[in-house]
Design an enzyme around this catalytic site. Structure first.
Site, PDB file in Angstrom:
ATOM      1  N   CYS A 128     -11.133 -11.755 -16.736  1.00  0.00           N
ATOM      2  CA  CYS A 128     -11.542 -10.759 -15.719  1.00  0.00           C
ATOM      3  C   CYS A 128     -13.036 -10.798 -15.403  1.00  0.00           C
ATOM      4  CB  CYS A 128     -11.149  -9.357 -16.173  1.00  0.00           C
ATOM      5  SG  CYS A 128     -11.980  -8.849 -17.692  1.00  0.00           S
ATOM      6  N   CYS A 130     -21.613 -29.507  -8.365  1.00  0.00           N
ATOM      7  CA  CYS A 130     -20.284 -28.935  -8.087  1.00  0.00           C
ATOM      8  C   CYS A 130     -20.101 -28.735  -6.582  1.00  0.00           C
ATOM      9  CB  CYS A 130     -20.088 -27.623  -8.835  1.00  0.00           C
ATOM     10  SG  CYS A 130     -19.823 -27.881 -10.581  1.00  0.00           S
ATOM     11  N   LEU A 167     -12.931 -13.540 -22.869  1.00  0.00           N
ATOM     12  CA  LEU A 167     -13.347 -13.997 -24.202  1.00  0.00           C
ATOM     13  C   LEU A 167     -14.854 -13.836 -24.373  1.00  0.00           C
ATOM     14  CD1 LEU A 167     -11.656 -17.347 -25.331  1.00  0.00           C
ATOM     15  CD2 LEU A 167     -11.396 -15.052 -26.257  1.00  0.00           C
ATOM     16  N   SER A 168     -15.517 -13.353 -23.346  1.00  0.00           N
ATOM     17  CA  SER A 168     -16.976 -13.250 -23.409  1.00  0.00           C
ATOM     18  C   SER A 168     -17.411 -11.835 -23.797  1.00  0.00           C
ATOM     19  CB  SER A 168     -17.562 -13.635 -22.042  1.00  0.00           C
ATOM     20  OG  SER A 168     -18.785 -12.961 -21.829  1.00  0.00           O
ATOM     21  N   SER A 172     -16.645 -16.918  -9.051  1.00  0.00           N
ATOM     22  CA  SER A 172     -15.567 -17.777  -8.564  1.00  0.00           C
ATOM     23  C   SER A 172     -15.768 -17.897  -7.052  1.00  0.00           C
ATOM     24  CB  SER A 172     -14.197 -17.173  -8.901  1.00  0.00           C
ATOM     25  OG  SER A 172     -14.136 -15.824  -8.501  1.00  0.00           O
ATOM     26  N   GLN A 179     -19.521 -10.114 -21.056  1.00  0.00           N
ATOM     27  CA  GLN A 179     -18.699  -9.616 -19.943  1.00  0.00           C
ATOM     28  C   GLN A 179     -17.938  -8.368 -20.365  1.00  0.00           C
ATOM     29  OE1 GLN A 179     -16.201 -12.945 -18.863  1.00  0.00           O
ATOM     30  NE2 GLN A 179     -17.746 -13.800 -17.507  1.00  0.00           N
TER      31      GLN A 179
HETATM   32  C1  LIG Z   1     -15.245 -18.446 -14.207  1.00  0.00           C
HETATM   33  S1  LIG Z   1     -14.963 -16.920 -15.071  1.00  0.00           S
HETATM   34  C2  LIG Z   1     -14.104 -16.048 -13.809  1.00  0.00           C
HETATM   35  C3  LIG Z   1     -14.305 -14.581 -13.931  1.00  0.00           C
HETATM   36  C4  LIG Z   1     -13.660 -13.715 -12.873  1.00  0.00           C
HETATM   37  N1  LIG Z   1     -12.227 -13.894 -12.813  1.00  0.00           N
HETATM   38  C5  LIG Z   1     -14.292 -13.932 -11.513  1.00  0.00           C
HETATM   39  O1  LIG Z   1     -13.601 -14.413 -10.598  1.00  0.00           O
HETATM   40  O2  LIG Z   1     -15.455 -13.619 -11.341  1.00  0.00           O
HETATM   41  C6  LIG Z   1     -13.702 -17.343 -16.269  1.00  0.00           C
HETATM   42  C7  LIG Z   1     -13.203 -16.207 -17.131  1.00  0.00           C
HETATM   43  O3  LIG Z   1     -12.160 -16.692 -17.997  1.00  0.00           O
HETATM   44  C8  LIG Z   1     -12.322 -16.096 -19.266  1.00  0.00           C
HETATM   45  N2  LIG Z   1     -11.619 -16.922 -20.279  1.00  0.00           N
HETATM   46  C9  LIG Z   1     -11.814 -18.216 -20.568  1.00  0.00           C
HETATM   47  N3  LIG Z   1     -10.975 -18.602 -21.544  1.00  0.00           N
HETATM   48  C10 LIG Z   1     -10.221 -17.518 -21.865  1.00  0.00           C
HETATM   49  C11 LIG Z   1      -9.169 -17.279 -22.808  1.00  0.00           C
HETATM   50  N4  LIG Z   1      -8.753 -18.243 -23.625  1.00  0.00           N
HETATM   51  N5  LIG Z   1      -8.610 -16.061 -22.849  1.00  0.00           N
HETATM   52  C12 LIG Z   1      -9.042 -15.064 -22.025  1.00  0.00           C
HETATM   53  N6  LIG Z   1     -10.031 -15.231 -21.126  1.00  0.00           N
HETATM   54  C13 LIG Z   1     -10.623 -16.442 -21.047  1.00  0.00           C
HETATM   55  C14 LIG Z   1     -13.821 -16.026 -19.439  1.00  0.00           C
HETATM   56  O4  LIG Z   1     -14.166 -15.135 -20.483  1.00  0.00           O
HETATM   57  C15 LIG Z   1     -14.227 -15.551 -18.044  1.00  0.00           C
HETATM   58  O5  LIG Z   1     -14.091 -14.170 -17.965  1.00  0.00           O
END
Ligand SMILES: C[S@@+](CC[C@H](N)C(=O)[O-])C[C@H]1O[C@@H](n2cnc3c(N)ncnc32)[C@H](O)[C@@H]1O
Length: 387
Positions: A172, A357, A194-195, A133, A198
């Site tokens: 997270c 982006c 959801l990964s 991010s 991760q």
């Molecule tokens: C761009 S990453 C950001 C990760 C972290 N917060 C960072 O700043 O490095 C997006 C995160 O959202 C999670 N995510 C996406 N959809 C989700 C859902 N429906 N429920 C829970 N987590 C979700 C993904 O698994 C991933 O961990």
């Protein structure tokens, strides 16, 4: 020849900055003045495809190697994407093929398609913290690593954490924010993602750091958060709302609201747009299938429904431009290793994604905001953001 002429006439709409188009051995100047880059087409793109979606047609041609940029890819995209507002996408035609609903099942698939392609790949171009991010470049010479540390420190400060508090991180990632929060503030934290990749890496890091008494991570959709317990003093969600889908913004905030204690703080960090729009078709098809970018006002409307009060809103647009340029540089610096993992088409796609982006943030097509809000009213917080 007719098709080539039609294509050039179409491309002439990109007339704000001079560049050359090369096609079938012919050169054409678009715009006026000295060209700063060349778009080399190895194939004519049918006008029908350009009109249906300029973004998809040009993006796919780049991935397939039917289009090359001679010069700097980012500079070229910065020029071209700044003018995309002149082009339309036939939404009706595209909707059926690529805008799946944001159901739980679809979202799990979409998230996996992006994040489960290998932690080793992400390690090549993210920094050591594995933050995916926008960083926070506090000083001109901050490295990406420093910027990511700054970002997390800044968020934790905004959250006004105290020892023993409970913190939920929705989306997270690889867990760096939670780990820092536990080390610095001795909070009890839960992360959800959801990964699977991760999730595994997060568990490993928590164990390695000796923080198992403080932190836990769950493979869980935000919709499965408990709806009957106000368990968390603090909630944070960084770069996750973009996955939620326009139809679910309210549901998402309802879910957050239900797990929060009254007066608790929630920091929502997300890519935003000035106005509601369906998003870029190429990004949706190849990078974030179910993603959408909310406008600030959309989010704020939903916040009001759940009695979330705004404490502070901050824009970090140029920080994301710089973060993406760092990622793109790292990616290019490790392209040989990336070649052992993926084919040429994928690598061209990823390069295009990072550069495009960066350019869209630079042009203000998208923004990034942090909203700090309280669940209901909290009269015990410092009165300025400078705490
Ligand atoms: C761009 S990453 C950001 C990760 C972290 N917060 C960072 O700043 O490095 C997006 C995160 O959202 C999670 N995510 C996406 N959809 C989700 C859902 N429906 N429920 C829970 N987590 C979700 C993904 O698994 C991933 O961990």
């Amino acid at each position: 020849m007719l098709e080539e002429q039609a294509m050039i006439t179409f491309l002439k709409k990109f007339d704000e900055h001079p560049f050359l188009v090369k096609i079938n051995g012919h050169e054409h100047l678009i715009g006026e003045g000295a060209p700063t880059f060349t778009v080399n087409f190895k194939k004519v793109i049918p006008l029908k495809d350009l009109v249906t979606s300029t973004s998809l047609a040009l993006g796919e041609a780049y991935m397939d190697g039917d289009l090359d940029i001679e010069g700097n890819l980012y500079q070229a995209l910065d020029n071209l994407l700044g003018q995309m507002g002149k082009f339309s996408t036939d939404e009706h035609h595209l909707k059926s093929i690529m805008f799946p609903s944001s159901s739980k099942k679809n979202q799990k698939k979409e998230v996996s398609s992006h994040y489960d392609i290998g932690n080793d790949f992400y390690k090549l171009w993210l920094d050591e913290t594995m933050s995916y991010s926008c960083g926070y470049f506090k000083h001109e010479d901050d490295t990406l690593y420093q910027a990511q540390k700054n970002k997390v420190d800044y968020i934790l400060e905004k959250l006004y954490l105290k020892e023993g508090m409970t913190l939920l991180d929705i989306g997270c990632g690889w867990g760096f924010l939670l780990i820092e929060a536990a080390k610095k503030y001795k909070i009890k934290g839960t992360g959800i993602t959801l990964s699977e990749e991760q999730y595994k890496e997060c568990q490993k890091r928590i164990k390695e750091e000796g923080l198992s008494d403080y932190l836990e991570v769950k493979l869980m959709d935000y919709r499965d958060l408990p709806s009957d317990g106000k368990m968390y003093d603090r909630v944070v969600s960084v770069g996750m709302l973009e996955h939620v889908g326009r139809e679910n913004y309210q549901l998402y905030l309802d879910c957050v609201s239900k797990v929060m204690k009254d007066g608790g703080l929630f920091l929502l960090h997300f890519i935003s747009a000035l106005k509601e729009h369906p998003g870029d078709p190429w990004i949706k098809k190849y990078i974030f299938p179910g993603g959408s970018v909310p406008s600030l006002r959309e989010v704020m409307n939903c916040m009001a429904e759940d009695n979330f009060h705004t404490q502070d809103i901050e824009d970090l647009r140029l920080h994301y431009n710089r973060t993406l340029l760092c990622w793109e540089k790292n990616f290019k610096d490790h392209i040989e290793e990336a070649h052992t993992m993926f084919d040429e088409r994928f690598l061209r796609m990823w390069d295009m994604y990072l550069s495009a982006c960066a350019a869209t943030f630079h042009n203000g097509i998208i923004d990034i905001h942090q909203i700090l809000m309280t669940k209901g009213i909290n009269n015990n917080l410092p009165m300025t953001r400078w705490y």
